[in-house]
Write an enzyme that holds these catalytic residues in place. Structure first.
Site, PDB file in Angstrom:
ATOM      1  N   ASN A  27      61.219 101.304 104.608  1.00 40.97           N
ATOM      2  CA  ASN A  27      62.111 101.213 103.459  1.00 40.97           C
ATOM      3  C   ASN A  27      63.197 102.279 103.552  1.00 40.97           C
ATOM      4  OD1 ASN A  27      62.764 100.395 100.525  1.00 40.97           O
ATOM      5  ND2 ASN A  27      62.532 102.610 100.409  1.00 40.97           N
ATOM      6  N   GLU A  28      64.426 101.863 103.781  1.00 39.39           N
ATOM      7  CA  GLU A  28      65.659 102.659 103.665  1.00 39.39           C
ATOM      8  C   GLU A  28      65.819 103.746 104.724  1.00 39.39           C
ATOM      9  OE1 GLU A  28      66.805 101.875  99.005  1.00 39.39           O
ATOM     10  OE2 GLU A  28      66.189 103.897  99.561  1.00 39.39           O
ATOM     11  N   ASN A  29      64.937 103.855 105.692  1.00 36.94           N
ATOM     12  CA  ASN A  29      65.062 104.952 106.652  1.00 36.94           C
ATOM     13  C   ASN A  29      66.190 104.733 107.658  1.00 36.94           C
ATOM     14  OD1 ASN A  29      62.941 106.096 105.326  1.00 36.94           O
ATOM     15  ND2 ASN A  29      61.413 105.577 106.868  1.00 36.94           N
TER      16      ASN A  29
END
Length: 861
Positions: free
Chosen positions: A457-459
C-alpha cells in the site's frame, strides 16, 4: 491418525522485568489469561486497566507496549505412542520466547505466520509447564532500526518504526487508529501428535473451461499440490536405501483427493516430500460475485494414507470453480503509453468493482470471531459492495473472514502486509517476509473469493513522491519484495491468481505510479487539500482508495467520550480524531457546502451528511465513466475503535449516513446527473443484474421511461422532458438534458428531478448553504410492527436527505433507511429495530432524532 489437543486453558499473565510506568497493582499481579487473546484484553478483564477505547485512556496505557509479558500454563501429558509431538503456535504476537519445562523451544518475531516445533523429547509424563514470554515489540523494532539504519515512512500520525517488525502496523497508530501495541497468544496453540507422515501443506489450484452458458463450466479441474513431512527416518524400500528427506513410513504412501463426485489418487514415491494429484469435474456450477450469479462451494477432501498404517493425515476445505484474470491490456498496442486497462474479469465477464477498503475490525484482533466477520461482511453486501480490499497495514485475516466472503459472494483483494513506509530487505526481516508470504498464500488460496494479490500500500508511490529517494540512497526499501520476491512466491505457490506490485501502481517503474491512464489510483488530494467536487476532474482506470471523514454515530461517540461539555474540539473528541489537522479539514470541507454549525449536534449532523455527499459525488462520477473506469474502492468500510474517520460503519458496528449513501450509489442500477462540458447529462448505469443469482446476463437489459423536470422548491414544474432509454447489461447510457430543463432562472430555489422507473435522483444548482430551502415541515405517525417500530413521515414541504437517528432514541436501535428526499405531499416509512422501550410521536418528530439538509440552513419551525 494424527491427534490435536488445544492448550487454551489455565493460562496466567504477569509482567516481567522492569518497564517505566507499570502501575504497582499490575507489577504485583498474576492474572488469568484468555488464549487466544492479548495483554490488553486480559488486563481489562482483570479490572487492572480502564477501557483503552474510552476518552484519553489510550495515552495512559502506553506502558503496556513497553513492558515484557509472561504467559504460563501447565498441563498433564501421557505418551500416546505417536512418532512425533509438535507444539503448534498459529499466532504469536510478536517477539516471543517459548519454553517447555524450563527449556527454550524457540524464539519468534513474526505475528503474521505460524510456528511448529518438535517437542516430543521435552514432554514428560505427568505435569508439564509451558511459558511464552513476549518482549516489547516497540523496543525490538527500535533496536532493529538502529542496527539496520533508519528508513522513511513513519510520520506524525504513525511515529513508531513499525516497518522494522513483522507485526500489524496499525497497532503502532494510524490516522484513524490508536497506539495500542499488543502482545499475546492471539491464535490457537496446541499439541499435534502424529506418526509416519503428515500433510505439511496442501495447495488446490482450481481452473475451469468456460462454456457458452454462464451458470456452468464445461469442465473444472483441481490440481492438488501436497507437501509431505515425515516423522522419522525414511524407509525407501527393501534395499534399505533411505531416500531423500526423513520418513518412518514404509514405501507405499498414497495421496487421495475428492471433490464434487470426482476422486483420484497417486502413489507417493518413497521419501518424496511432495506429490500432485489432479481431479476433473464435468460441468461444475460457477462461483460468482454476488448479483452476477450464485456462490456454489464444493467440499475438497485430501487424504494421506500409508498402506497397513491406514489414514495418516487429512485435509479439507471448500473450493469454488471460477476463473479470474486482471486485464491490463493497453488501449492501443502501438502506443502503450496512451493508456491501459485495470479490470478484474471473473468467468470471462469484466466486473466493475463496487468496493471498500477493509482494516482490522478491532485493535485486539482475537476479539473478532466468525460471527463478527459475518456481520460486518453482511453489512458490506447489504450496501451492494462486491469487493473488499484487505489493506496492507493490517492482517492476513483469519479463515472465517474469507469463508464469509466465499459464502456472500464478495471479492477479496488481498494486500501483502506493507504500508506507507520503506521496508528493509536485509536479515532478519527478509526471511520472515518470505516465510509469511509463502504460508499465507498457501493458506488462503482455496478461497474462491480471493481474486488479487497486491504487493503493498502506497510504498511505490512514496518512492516517487514522498521524498524517499535521497533519504534511502543506495539502500533497500522494499522494491525487491514487490517486484521480485512476492510475484515469485505467488507464481510458484498460487498460479491461479493475478499479482499486482502495489496500490497505487501504473504497471511500470518507468512511469508515475498514480496516474489516471494506467493501473490503480489513489485520490487523496481531495480531502487533504481540495473540495470533493474535484473528484470530477479525474477519470482513473480504477480507484483503489479515496474517502472523506465523518464522526461516528452519536451513540458510539458518547459511549466513548465523556467530555462535559461535549464539543467538536473537546479533549476526548480530539483524542478520537487521529488524522493530521483532521477537524480543520472537516471544517474546510464543510465551508463550501453548509453554514457553520451552531453547536456540537449540528456539527455532528453536518459533517456526517457532508461525508455521505462527498463519496456520492465521487462514486457517481466514476461510475458514469464505466468502461474506462472499472472500479471504486472507497476508504473505508469499517473501524477498529470509536473514532472520527472515513468509515461507513463505525467502531461499534453502527452504520453512519455514509453507509446508506453507499447502498444507494452502489445500486446495480444507478441514475445520476453529471455536469459535462456539453451540459447536464443523465447517466443510467446497468451492471446487468437480473434480480436472480443464476449467473445469466440474458434479460439484464434495463428498459425504462425517463422523465426530467425542472421544479421549484414549492413543487411548480417549470420545464419537462421525457424519453425512453434502453441500457444493455454491463453498460452505461447517457442522455443530454435539454437546455430549457437544465438552465435555471433561480439557482437558489430550483432543482432538477429525474425519474427512471422506480429510481430517481435530483440535481441542485447551488450548494446547500446557498439554497433557499423551506423550513422543513412534516407529519409523523408511529405504529408498532411486531418487534419493530414504523415511523411514517409525510412531508408538507420539500425535505432533502431526511435521516432518522434511531440511536438517539435507544443505543440498541437501528433504522432501515436514511437520506431520503421527499417532495411536498410524499411519505416515507422508516422501520426501527432493536428498541428496548416504546417511543411516541413527540420523541421522533424533530431534532436530534429527525434531521434533514434543510435544517442546516432553515431550521424547522
Amino acid at each position: 491418525m494424527s491427534q490435536w489437543r488445544e492448550l487454551h486453558e489455565g493460562w496466567t499473565l504477569q509482567v516481567v522485568g522492569e518497564a517505566d510506568g507499570v502501575p504497582r497493582e499490575v507489577a504485583d499481579a498474576v492474572v488469568p489469561a484468555t488464549v487466544p487473546g492479548c495483554v490488553h484484553t486480559d488486563l481489562l478483564a482483570a479490572d487492572l486497566i480502564p477501557d483503552p477505547y474510552l476518552d484519553r485512556n489510550e495515552y495512559d496505557l502506553a506502558w503496556i507496549g513497553r513492558a515484557c509479558w509472561r504467559y504460563a500454563t501447565s498441563f498433564d501429558w501421557t505418551p500416546d505412542g505417536s512418532d512425533r509431538v509438535d507444539l503448534v503456535c498459529d499466532g504469536l504476537d510478536t517477539v516471543a520466547t517459548v519454553e517447555l519445562n524450563g527449556e527454550v523451544v524457540a524464539t519468534t518475531q513474526n505475528m503474521h505466520r505460524s510456528y511448529r516445533f518438535d517437542v516430543g523429547g521435552r514432554l514428560r509424563e505427568g505435569r508439564n509447564e509451558l511459558v511464552v514470554t513476549f518482549a516489547s515489540a516497540q523496543a525490538y523494532a527500535e533496536r532493529l532500526r538502529d542496527e539496520l539504519g533508519d528508513l522513511p515512512g513513519p510520520n506524525s500520525a504513525t511515529p513508531e518504526p513499525f516497518n522494522f517488525i513483522r507485526k500489524m502496523a496499525c497497532n503502532f497508530g494510524w490516522d484513524w487508529g490508536p497506539v495500542l501495541v499488543t502482545a499475546g497468544i492471539w491464535k490457537s496453540i496446541g499439541l499435534h501428535s502424529w506418526s509416519g507422515a503428515r500433510l505439511a501443506r496442501v495447495r488446490p489450484v482450481v481452473d475451469v473451461d468456460l462454456g457458452e452458458q454462464r451458470d456452468v463450466a464445461t469442465a473444472g479441474r483441481v490440481r492438488v499440490l501436497a507437501d509431505v513431512e515425515y516423522a522419522g527416518p525414511a524407509l525407501a524400500g527393501s534395499d534399505g536405501d533411505s531416500g531423500a528427506a526423513g520418513g518412518g513410513v514404509k514405501a507405499g504412501l498414497t495421496l487421495t483427493a475428492s471433490v464434487a463426485g470426482s476422486r483420484a489418487e497417486v502413489e507417493v514415491p518413497a521419501g518424496a516430500t511432495s506429490a500432485e494429484v489432479e481431479l476433473s469435474v464435468d460441468n461444475p456450477r460457477l462461483w460468482w460475485p454476488h448479483g452476477h450469479g450464485e456462490q456454489p462451494l464444493y467440499d475438497l477432501a485430501v487424504e494421506l494414507s500409508g498402506g497397513s498404517e491406514g489414514t495418516l493425515d487429512g485435509w479439507s476445505r471448500r473450493v469454488g470453480f471460477r476463473q479470474v484474470q486482471l486485464d491490463t491490456e493497453p488501449d492501443d498496442a502501438a502506443d502503450p503509453e496512451a493508456g491501459s486497462a485495470f479490470t478484474l474479469v471473473v468467468n470471462g465477464v469484466p466486473v466493475f468493482a463496487r468496493g471498500a477498503n477493509w482494516i482490522p475490525d478491532d485493535c485486539f484482533p482475537s476479539r473478532v470471531d466468525a460471527a463478527r466477520y459475518r456481520a460486518r461482511l453482511q453489512q458490506a453486501k447489504d450496501a451492494h459492495i462486491d469487493l473488499l480490499r484487505v489493506w496492507g497495514g493490517g492482517l492476513y485475516e483469519q479463515d472465517t473472514f474469507y469463508d464469509a466472503a466465499d459464502e456472500l459472494g464478495i471479492l477479496v483483494w488481498q494486500d501483502f502486509l506493507f504500508a506507507c513506509a520503506a521496508y528493509p530487505e536485509e536479515s532478519p526481516i527478509a526471511e520472515e517476509v518470505e516465510a509469511e508470504a509463502r504460508e499465507n498464500v498457501a493458506r488462503l488460496m482455496p478461497h474462491p473469493s480471493l481474486v488479487l494479490w497486491n504487493g503493498n500500500n502506497e510504498n511505490i508511490w512514496a518512492w516517487f513522491d514522498w521524498g524517499w529517494q535521497p533519504k534511502v540512497g543506495d539502500r533497500t526499501w522494499g522494491a525487491g519484495y514487490y517486484l521480485d520476491l512476492l510475484p515469485r512466491v505467488v507464481g510458484e505457490t498460487d498460479p491461479s491468481r493475478p499479482y499486482w506490485p502495489g496500490s497505487p501502481y501504473s504497471g511500470s517503474m518507468d512511469r508515475h505510479p498514480n496516474t489516471d491512464e494506467h493501473g490503480c489510483k489513489h485520490v487523496w488530494d481531495v480531502w487533504n487539500q481540495v473540495d470533493y467536487s474535484v473528484y470530477r476532474t479525474y477519470v482513473p482506470r480504477f480507484v483503489a482508495e479515496f474517502g472523506w471523514q465523518g464522526p461516528p454515530t452519536w451513540a458510539t461517540l458518547t459511549r466513548a467520550v465523556h467530555d462535559d461539555p461535549l464539543a467538536a474540539d473537546s479533549p476526548g473528541v480530539l483524542s478520537h480524531q487521529k488524522a493530521t489537522d483532521g477537524n480543520a479539514k472537516l471544517a474546510r470541507g464543510l465551508t463550501p457546502h453548509f453554514p457553520e454549525p451552531a453547536d456540537v449536534e449540528d456539527w455532528h449532523w453536518s459533517t456526517q451528511l457532508n461525508q455521505a455527499r462527498a463519496l456520492t459525488v465521487g462514486i457517481e462520477h466514476y461510475r458514469s465513466h464505466r468502461g474506462r473506469c472499472m472500479g471504486t474502492v472507497v476508504w473505508q468500510i469499517n473501524d477498529c475503535w470509536p473514532v472520527t474517520s472515513w468509515a461507513a460503519v463505525d467502531g461499534d458496528a453502527r452504520p453512519k449516513p455514509l453507509w446508506y449513501a453507499l447502498r444507494k450509489v452502489y445500486d446495480p442500477r444507478l441514475v445520476t446527473v453529471q455536469p459535462r462540458p456539453e451540459g447536464l447529462t443523465v447517466f443510467l448505469v446497468n451492471e446487468g443484474l437480473t434480480g436472480g443469482d443464476n449467473g445469466a446476463r440474458a434479460g439484464g437489459v434495463w428498459r425504462t421511461d425517463l422523465a426530467v423536470e425542472r421544479r421549484t422548491f414549492t413543487g411548480e414544474v417549470l420545464a419537462h422532458w421525457s424519453t425512453s432509454v434502453s441500457v444493455d447489461p454491463a453498460a452505461t447510457a447517457s442522455v443530454r438534458v435539454p437546455v430549457d430543463v437544465a438552465t435555471t432562472t433561480d439557482p437558489s430555489r430550483e432543482y432538477v428531478l429525474v425519474v427512471a422507473g422506480d429510481r430517481r435522483t435530483t440535481w441542485f444548482f447551488a450548494a446547500d448553504k446557498d439554497l433557499a430551502y423551506p423550513a422543513p415541515e412534516w407529519d409523523v405517525e408511529v405504529t408498532a410492527d411486531g418487534p419493530a417500530t414504523r415511523v411514517t413521515v409525510t412531508a408538507r414541504t420539500l425535505v432533502r436527505d431526511l435521516a432518522l437517528f434511531a440511536d438517539r432514541l435507544d443505543p440498541a436501535a437501528g433504522v432501515d433507511d436514511m437520506l431520503v428526499t421527499l417532495l411536498p405531499g410524499e411519505s416515507h416509512t422508516f422501520r426501527i429495530s432493536g428498541l428496548t422501550r416504546p417511543v411516541d410521536v413527540a420523541e421522533v418528530s424533530g431534532r436530534p432524532v429527525l434531521r434533514c439538509a434543510n435544517d442546516t440552513v432553515s431550521p424547522a419551525k
